[in-house]
Design a protein around this motif. Structure first.
Motif, mmCIF file in Angstrom:
data_model
loop_
_atom_site.group_PDB
_atom_site.id
_atom_site.type_symbol
_atom_site.label_atom_id
_atom_site.label_comp_id
_atom_site.label_asym_id
_atom_site.label_seq_id
_atom_site.Cartn_x
_atom_site.Cartn_y
_atom_site.Cartn_z
ATOM 1 N N HIS A 146 81.562 -22.561 31.263
ATOM 2 C CA HIS A 146 80.157 -22.695 31.673
ATOM 3 C C HIS A 146 80.040 -22.688 33.195
ATOM 4 C CE1 HIS A 146 79.765 -25.140 27.730
ATOM 5 N NE2 HIS A 146 79.174 -23.982 27.516
ATOM 6 N N LEU A 147 80.932 -23.445 33.819
ATOM 7 C CA LEU A 147 80.873 -23.596 35.272
ATOM 8 C C LEU A 147 81.057 -22.251 35.977
ATOM 9 C CD1 LEU A 147 80.339 -26.032 36.948
ATOM 10 C CD2 LEU A 147 82.783 -26.515 37.015
ATOM 11 N N ASP A 148 81.944 -21.441 35.416
ATOM 12 C CA ASP A 148 82.172 -20.107 35.979
ATOM 13 C C ASP A 148 80.894 -19.266 35.882
ATOM 14 O OD1 ASP A 148 83.806 -17.730 36.755
ATOM 15 O OD2 ASP A 148 83.341 -17.130 34.700
ATOM 16 N N ILE A 149 80.210 -19.346 34.746
ATOM 17 C CA ILE A 149 78.959 -18.586 34.572
ATOM 18 C C ILE A 149 77.897 -19.120 35.551
ATOM 19 C CG2 ILE A 149 77.068 -18.042 32.952
ATOM 20 C CD1 ILE A 149 79.633 -16.632 32.124
ATOM 21 N N ILE A 150 77.845 -20.425 35.721
ATOM 22 C CA ILE A 150 76.863 -21.033 36.637
ATOM 23 C C ILE A 150 77.137 -20.576 38.073
ATOM 24 C CG2 ILE A 150 76.080 -23.211 37.661
ATOM 25 C CD1 ILE A 150 76.565 -24.522 34.891
ATOM 26 N N GLU A 151 78.407 -20.635 38.472
ATOM 27 C CA GLU A 151 78.737 -20.259 39.857
ATOM 28 C C GLU A 151 78.418 -18.794 40.116
ATOM 29 O OE1 GLU A 151 82.766 -21.640 40.303
ATOM 30 O OE2 GLU A 151 82.074 -23.650 40.863
ATOM 31 N N ARG A 152 78.791 -17.934 39.188
ATOM 32 C CA ARG A 152 78.566 -16.494 39.398
ATOM 33 C C ARG A 152 77.082 -16.148 39.344
ATOM 34 N NH1 ARG A 152 82.307 -14.632 34.825
ATOM 35 N NH2 ARG A 152 81.396 -12.574 35.125
ATOM 36 N N MET A 199 73.342 -14.696 42.157
ATOM 37 C CA MET A 199 72.495 -13.512 41.918
ATOM 38 C C MET A 199 71.007 -13.826 42.006
ATOM 39 S SD MET A 199 74.375 -12.199 38.513
ATOM 40 C CE MET A 199 76.123 -11.873 38.480
ATOM 41 N N VAL A 200 70.673 -15.103 42.063
ATOM 42 C CA VAL A 200 69.259 -15.493 42.039
ATOM 43 C C VAL A 200 68.978 -16.503 43.153
ATOM 44 C CG1 VAL A 200 68.975 -15.107 39.552
ATOM 45 C CG2 VAL A 200 69.743 -17.349 40.359
ATOM 46 N N ASP A 201 67.691 -16.756 43.389
ATOM 47 C CA ASP A 201 67.333 -17.759 44.398
ATOM 48 C C ASP A 201 67.490 -19.160 43.824
ATOM 49 O OD1 ASP A 201 66.393 -15.899 46.437
ATOM 50 O OD2 ASP A 201 64.891 -15.388 44.923
ATOM 51 N N ARG A 202 67.154 -19.275 42.528
ATOM 52 C CA ARG A 202 67.187 -20.595 41.900
ATOM 53 C C ARG A 202 67.702 -20.461 40.473
ATOM 54 N NH1 ARG A 202 62.532 -24.556 40.444
ATOM 55 N NH2 ARG A 202 61.494 -22.662 39.799
ATOM 56 N N LEU A 203 68.679 -21.297 40.135
ATOM 57 C CA LEU A 203 69.186 -21.295 38.756
ATOM 58 C C LEU A 203 68.917 -22.676 38.148
ATOM 59 C CD1 LEU A 203 70.857 -19.795 36.508
ATOM 60 C CD2 LEU A 203 72.835 -21.028 37.379
ATOM 61 N N GLU A 242 76.796 -33.548 38.176
ATOM 62 C CA GLU A 242 77.990 -33.904 38.957
ATOM 63 C C GLU A 242 78.833 -32.679 39.280
ATOM 64 O OE1 GLU A 242 80.504 -37.318 37.975
ATOM 65 O OE2 GLU A 242 78.821 -38.065 36.781
ATOM 66 N N VAL A 243 79.051 -31.824 38.275
ATOM 67 C CA VAL A 243 79.972 -30.706 38.500
ATOM 68 C C VAL A 243 79.314 -29.501 39.182
ATOM 69 C CG1 VAL A 243 81.548 -31.397 36.650
ATOM 70 C CG2 VAL A 243 79.725 -29.752 36.153
ATOM 71 N N THR A 244 77.989 -29.559 39.375
ATOM 72 C CA THR A 244 77.323 -28.457 40.094
ATOM 73 C C THR A 244 76.750 -28.928 41.433
ATOM 74 O OG1 THR A 244 75.208 -28.852 38.957
ATOM 75 C CG2 THR A 244 76.670 -27.214 37.973
ATOM 76 N N SER A 245 77.133 -30.141 41.850
ATOM 77 C CA SER A 245 76.515 -30.710 43.064
ATOM 78 C C SER A 245 76.835 -29.894 44.317
ATOM 79 C CB SER A 245 76.946 -32.165 43.243
ATOM 80 O OG SER A 245 78.340 -32.207 43.376
ATOM 81 N N HIS A 246 77.888 -29.044 44.251
ATOM 82 C CA HIS A 246 78.234 -28.208 45.419
ATOM 83 C C HIS A 246 77.392 -26.933 45.478
ATOM 84 C CE1 HIS A 246 80.404 -26.650 41.984
ATOM 85 N NE2 HIS A 246 80.725 -25.550 42.649
ATOM 86 N N VAL A 287 70.103 -16.417 31.558
ATOM 87 C CA VAL A 287 71.523 -16.094 31.711
ATOM 88 C C VAL A 287 72.261 -16.602 30.483
ATOM 89 C CG1 VAL A 287 73.622 -16.574 33.052
ATOM 90 C CG2 VAL A 287 71.430 -16.305 34.221
ATOM 91 N N ARG A 288 73.150 -15.765 29.947
ATOM 92 C CA ARG A 288 74.016 -16.215 28.856
ATOM 93 C C ARG A 288 75.426 -15.670 29.125
ATOM 94 N NH1 ARG A 288 72.771 -20.157 25.415
ATOM 95 N NH2 ARG A 288 73.655 -19.134 23.601
ATOM 96 N N GLY A 289 76.404 -16.360 28.576
ATOM 97 C CA GLY A 289 77.783 -15.911 28.739
ATOM 98 C C GLY A 289 78.280 -15.270 27.450
#
Ligand code: ADP
Length: 176
Positions: A17-23, A27-31, A56-60, A86-88
């Motif tokens: 999931h985190l990989d999909i979130i980071e990538r 590509m967008v202004d806001r996810l 916590e895991v997306t705070s960066h 977005v879907r993986g």
């Protein structure tokens, strides 16, 4: 402003999931990561716990926010002002369900498009279900989820003795 939503159960969030979130966040202004509140019968984590862990895991990632939602994805996307979902995709087994869902959503809301990111090969096998099963029996979760999530999963299953750093803390207490 291009806004996308990434919906899912995230019970719990994994490196996949985190990989999909980071990538996708690049590509967008806001996810907006949307934790589905009506998907699972017997979730391991409450929706509030899943939201907190994702935060916590997306705070960066400054353009990523996390929220829960109830009901239809098309309504949630509309409320967020999002034109993209977005879907993986991991394997062909994901494809049929994902295709059906994105087509249904486009019938209900023609302005809403779904984009699919193929999984990083390192995480092609990985699912929240795997994490729950390995965690239940106290297996090593470090390849599947970030350390804070390892701790939460082990705690849920009562394996507090396996939490890393705990032994050092106890040793220190004894010395003090
Ligand atoms: P859902 O119950 O909606 O399938 P999940 O939390 O299982 O929710 O997954 C959310 C999204 O993340 C889905 O699009 C799923 O295909 C994707 N996903 C799950 N695991 C991975 C992974 N290891 N690699 C890439 N995408 C993944």
């Amino acid at each position: 402003m291009r806004t996308a939503v990434y919906p899912g159960s995230f019970d719990p969030v994994t490196f996949g999931h985190l990989d999909i979130i980071e990538r996708s966040s690049k590509m967008v202004d806001r996810l907006i990561v949307g934790v589905l509140d009506n998907g699972l019968k017997n979730p391991l984590f409450s929706v509030e716990e899943r939201v907190t862990m994702l935060e916590e895991v997306t705070s960066h990632l400054p353009n990523v926010t996390v929220t829960s939602f109830h009901g239809l994805l098309v309504d949630f996307a509309r409320q967020c002002g999002a034109g993209l979902v977005v879907r993986g995709l991991r394997a062909i087994t994901d494809f049929e369900y994902e295709l059906q869902m994105s087509q249904t959503n486009r019938i209900m809301c023609p302005q809403l498009d779904t984009i699919f990111l193929t999984t990083d090969l390192r995480y092609a096998y990985l699912s929240s279900h795997t994490v729950r099963e390995v965690g239940r029996f106290g297996g090593d979760l470090s390849a599947f989820v970030p350390p804070v999530i390892v701790e939460q999963v082990l705690k849920k299953f009562g394996h507090t003795d396996l939490i890393e750093g705990k032994q050092e803390l106890e040793d220190k207490d004894e010395q003090d």
